[in-house]
Design a protein around this motif. Structure first.
Motif, PDB file in Angstrom:
ATOM      1  N   GLY A 141       0.838  -1.198   0.000  1.00  0.00           N
ATOM      2  CA  GLY A 141       0.000   0.000   0.000  1.00  0.00           C
ATOM      3  C   GLY A 141       0.869   1.242   0.000  1.00  0.00           C
ATOM      4  O   GLY A 141       2.073   1.179   0.289  1.00  0.00           O
ATOM      5  N   CYS A 142       0.261   2.367  -0.353  1.00  0.00           N
ATOM      6  CA  CYS A 142       1.045   3.596  -0.443  1.00  0.00           C
ATOM      7  C   CYS A 142       0.166   4.792  -0.098  1.00  0.00           C
ATOM      8  O   CYS A 142      -0.868   5.016  -0.738  1.00  0.00           O
ATOM      9  N   ARG A 143       0.597   5.515   0.907  1.00  0.00           N
ATOM     10  CA  ARG A 143      -0.178   6.646   1.418  1.00  0.00           C
ATOM     11  C   ARG A 143      -0.273   7.791   0.414  1.00  0.00           C
ATOM     12  O   ARG A 143      -1.166   8.623   0.515  1.00  0.00           O
ATOM     13  N   PHE A 144       0.628   7.844  -0.556  1.00  0.00           N
ATOM     14  CA  PHE A 144       0.575   8.954  -1.514  1.00  0.00           C
ATOM     15  C   PHE A 144      -0.657   8.837  -2.419  1.00  0.00           C
ATOM     16  O   PHE A 144      -1.178   9.842  -2.886  1.00  0.00           O
ATOM     17  N   GLY A 145      -1.089   7.617  -2.702  1.00  0.00           N
ATOM     18  CA  GLY A 145      -2.354   7.420  -3.432  1.00  0.00           C
ATOM     19  C   GLY A 145      -2.487   8.215  -4.715  1.00  0.00           C
ATOM     20  O   GLY A 145      -3.547   8.801  -4.978  1.00  0.00           O
ATOM     21  N   CYS A 146      -1.451   8.230  -5.543  1.00  0.00           N
ATOM     22  CA  CYS A 146      -1.489   9.026  -6.784  1.00  0.00           C
ATOM     23  C   CYS A 146      -2.654   8.582  -7.674  1.00  0.00           C
ATOM     24  O   CYS A 146      -2.927   7.385  -7.790  1.00  0.00           O
ATOM     25  N   SER A 147      -3.298   9.540  -8.326  1.00  0.00           N
ATOM     26  CA  SER A 147      -4.502   9.220  -9.112  1.00  0.00           C
ATOM     27  C   SER A 147      -4.183   8.319 -10.298  1.00  0.00           C
ATOM     28  O   SER A 147      -5.053   7.598 -10.780  1.00  0.00           O
ATOM     29  N   TYR A 148      -2.955   8.352 -10.790  1.00  0.00           N
ATOM     30  CA  TYR A 148      -2.594   7.537 -11.952  1.00  0.00           C
ATOM     31  C   TYR A 148      -1.971   6.197 -11.563  1.00  0.00           C
ATOM     32  O   TYR A 148      -1.595   5.426 -12.432  1.00  0.00           O
ATOM     33  N   CYS A 149      -1.820   5.923 -10.264  1.00  0.00           N
ATOM     34  CA  CYS A 149      -0.988   4.787  -9.840  1.00  0.00           C
ATOM     35  C   CYS A 149      -1.497   3.466 -10.435  1.00  0.00           C
ATOM     36  O   CYS A 149      -2.633   3.069 -10.220  1.00  0.00           O
ATOM     37  N   TYR A 150      -0.611   2.790 -11.148  1.00  0.00           N
ATOM     38  CA  TYR A 150      -0.984   1.534 -11.805  1.00  0.00           C
ATOM     39  C   TYR A 150      -1.200   0.409 -10.790  1.00  0.00           C
ATOM     40  O   TYR A 150      -1.877  -0.565 -11.075  1.00  0.00           O
ATOM     41  N   GLU A 205      -9.934   1.908  -0.556  1.00  0.00           N
ATOM     42  CA  GLU A 205      -9.401   2.534  -1.773  1.00  0.00           C
ATOM     43  C   GLU A 205      -7.888   2.564  -1.732  1.00  0.00           C
ATOM     44  O   GLU A 205      -7.289   2.607  -0.655  1.00  0.00           O
ATOM     45  N   TRP A 206      -7.281   2.554  -2.919  1.00  0.00           N
ATOM     46  CA  TRP A 206      -5.835   2.717  -3.012  1.00  0.00           C
ATOM     47  C   TRP A 206      -5.426   4.032  -2.352  1.00  0.00           C
ATOM     48  O   TRP A 206      -6.044   5.071  -2.581  1.00  0.00           O
ATOM     49  N   GLY A 207      -4.421   3.962  -1.487  1.00  0.00           N
ATOM     50  CA  GLY A 207      -3.959   5.169  -0.796  1.00  0.00           C
ATOM     51  C   GLY A 207      -4.481   5.262   0.632  1.00  0.00           C
ATOM     52  O   GLY A 207      -4.064   6.131   1.388  1.00  0.00           O
ATOM     53  N   SER A 243       8.571  -0.979  -6.465  1.00  0.00           N
ATOM     54  CA  SER A 243       7.729  -0.832  -7.650  1.00  0.00           C
ATOM     55  C   SER A 243       6.247  -0.682  -7.316  1.00  0.00           C
ATOM     56  O   SER A 243       5.470  -0.237  -8.154  1.00  0.00           O
ATOM     57  N   SER A 244       5.817  -1.055  -6.103  1.00  0.00           N
ATOM     58  CA  SER A 244       4.383  -0.952  -5.814  1.00  0.00           C
ATOM     59  C   SER A 244       4.104  -0.244  -4.488  1.00  0.00           C
ATOM     60  O   SER A 244       3.024  -0.392  -3.924  1.00  0.00           O
ATOM     61  N   THR A 245       5.074   0.507  -4.029  1.00  0.00           N
ATOM     62  CA  THR A 245       4.895   1.343  -2.836  1.00  0.00           C
ATOM     63  C   THR A 245       5.988   2.395  -2.872  1.00  0.00           C
ATOM     64  O   THR A 245       6.886   2.311  -3.708  1.00  0.00           O
ATOM     65  N   ASP A 246       5.910   3.396  -1.992  1.00  0.00           N
ATOM     66  CA  ASP A 246       7.030   4.337  -1.881  1.00  0.00           C
ATOM     67  C   ASP A 246       7.780   4.004  -0.592  1.00  0.00           C
ATOM     68  O   ASP A 246       7.193   4.067   0.501  1.00  0.00           O
ATOM     69  N   PRO A 247       9.063   3.658  -0.699  1.00  0.00           N
ATOM     70  CA  PRO A 247       9.797   3.222   0.496  1.00  0.00           C
ATOM     71  C   PRO A 247      10.014   4.335   1.519  1.00  0.00           C
ATOM     72  O   PRO A 247      10.429   4.057   2.641  1.00  0.00           O
ATOM     73  N   THR A 250      11.650   6.909  -5.262  1.00  0.00           N
ATOM     74  CA  THR A 250      10.816   7.610  -4.277  1.00  0.00           C
ATOM     75  C   THR A 250      10.469   9.002  -4.771  1.00  0.00           C
ATOM     76  O   THR A 250      11.030   9.490  -5.756  1.00  0.00           O
ATOM     77  N   ARG A 251       9.546   9.645  -4.065  1.00  0.00           N
ATOM     78  CA  ARG A 251       9.231  11.057  -4.305  1.00  0.00           C
ATOM     79  C   ARG A 251       9.269  11.808  -2.970  1.00  0.00           C
ATOM     80  O   ARG A 251       8.801  12.931  -2.892  1.00  0.00           O
ATOM     81  N   ALA A 252       9.796  11.166  -1.936  1.00  0.00           N
ATOM     82  CA  ALA A 252       9.675  11.721  -0.588  1.00  0.00           C
ATOM     83  C   ALA A 252      10.993  12.302  -0.067  1.00  0.00           C
ATOM     84  O   ALA A 252      12.021  11.623  -0.086  1.00  0.00           O
TER      85      ALA A 252
HETATM   86  S1  SF4 Z   1       3.408   3.575  -5.473  1.00  0.00           S
HETATM   87 FE1  SF4 Z   1       4.257   5.431  -6.429  1.00  0.00          FE
HETATM   88  S2  SF4 Z   1       2.758   6.007  -7.997  1.00  0.00           S
HETATM   89 FE2  SF4 Z   1       1.738   4.572  -6.590  1.00  0.00          FE
HETATM   90  S3  SF4 Z   1       0.728   5.862  -5.076  1.00  0.00           S
HETATM   91 FE3  SF4 Z   1       2.740   5.344  -4.262  1.00  0.00          FE
HETATM   92  S4  SF4 Z   1       4.091   7.029  -4.884  1.00  0.00           S
HETATM   93 FE4  SF4 Z   1       2.228   7.157  -6.130  1.00  0.00          FE
END
Ligand code: SF4
Length: 291
Positions: free
Chosen positions: A36-45, A60-62, A97-101, A131-133
């Motif tokens: 799971g990923c708290r950033f929950g980007c709207s485009y996240c695949y 929901e995702w996020g 690849s499926s979360t932000d560390p 990452t984006r953090a």
């Molecule tokens: S895994 Fe990456 S793209 Fe998906 S919600 Fe997290 S930061 Fe955003």
């Protein structure tokens, strides 16, 4: 935008490394300290993936994060095995690849940092951290010790804050990410800015110069080239509706992303990469895998 409540629930890790293929073929493994990923980007695949279907429990995702406690211990065991088999040098790991560390849970759980400490003991041929953090800066001390075996990928999909606020409202500001990239470079960590996926931006030259000011390398990607389904996965996300409501161009168009890539390629040559080939270039040198 207010963040909805998050379910934060520990899940003991049964293993650490996962063999990989598909878009990341070229790497040998992925590593996910969280589900799971708290950033929950709207485009996240990932929101379209089996991982989400299996773990979401109706959420929901996020809105959920499961820290995989004990993952560093599992990782140490697995890397020791690869070391004994003399396979560590040919191992290229993508985290994650499926979360932000470095999402907020990492502040408390420190699973990513623990994994990095294990990599100091058993350095793989290549470790790519995606990452984006800005929290990643906490661990620049460890990343730097891995020298050329460690690459930091920082996601910067646009130079427009208004676009970020619509498409990724729970993510750190562009300015903070650029500062993080510059700090990484100051620590001697090779830093790639990943424009992935490329979102609507100001103009090619302004965005391109901003990128070149902050990173050593750049990878540009689009929804169509990068979602693993030629755009089909993105079509099932909130993206089509958000683009239509915002009056932006067709989300399927790759024209702007390709223009940016061409401009960067003219400026920095092979240090600019496109989509899958760009993401996996260094890994393929380590594993010898062909995409
Ligand atoms: S895994 Fe990456 S793209 Fe998906 S919600 Fe997290 S930061 Fe955003």
């Amino acid at each position: 935008m207010t963040k909805p409540q998050t379910l934060l629930q520990e899940r003991p890790a049964k293993g650490a490394l996962t063999r990989t293929g598909g878009f990341l073929k070229g790497f040998s493994h992925t590593l996910q300290p969280y589900i799971g990923c708290r950033f929950g980007c709207s485009y996240c695949y990932v929101s379209q993936s089996n991982v989400h279907r299996f773990y979401n429990g109706g959420m929901e995702w996020g809105s959920y994060v499961y820290p995989r406690v004990g993952i560093a211990e599992r990782l140490e065991t697995e890397l020791a095995t690869l070391h004994r088999r003399e396979a560590l040098e040919r191992t290229a790991i993508f985290m994650s690849s499926s979360t932000d560390p470095y999402q907020s849970a990492e502040q408390t759980y420190r699973l990513t940092r623990q994994c990095l400490s294990v990599f100091q003991k058993y350095p793989p041929g290549l470790l790519v951290i995606q990452t984006r953090a800005p929290l990643a800066a906490r661990d620049f001390d460890i990343m730097a010790t891995l020298e050329e075996r460690c690459l930091l990928n920082l996601t910067i999909e646009t130079d427009r804050e208004d676009v970020r606020r619509v498409l990724t409202p729970h993510c750190p500001s562009i300015q903070l990410r650029l500062e993080t990239a510059r700090q990484a470079r100051d620590h001697g960590i090779t830093t790639q800015l990943t424009v992935s996926p490329c979102l609507p931006f100001s103009d090619v030259e302004a965005f391109g110069e901003l990128i070149l000011d902050s990173g050593d390398r750049v990878i540009v990607d689009s929804y169509v080239a990068g979602d693993g389904g030629g755009g089909k996965r993105t079509a099932h996300t909130a993206i089509p509706g958000l683009y239509a409501r915002s009056g932006w161009e067709d989300w399927r168009s790759q024209e702007a992303a390709l223009s940016l890539y061409d401009w960067l390629k003219r400026r920095i040559g092979h240090r600019a990469g496109w989509s899958k080939e760009g993401f996996t270039r260094q890994a393929r040198r380590v594993t010898g895998k062909v995409c």
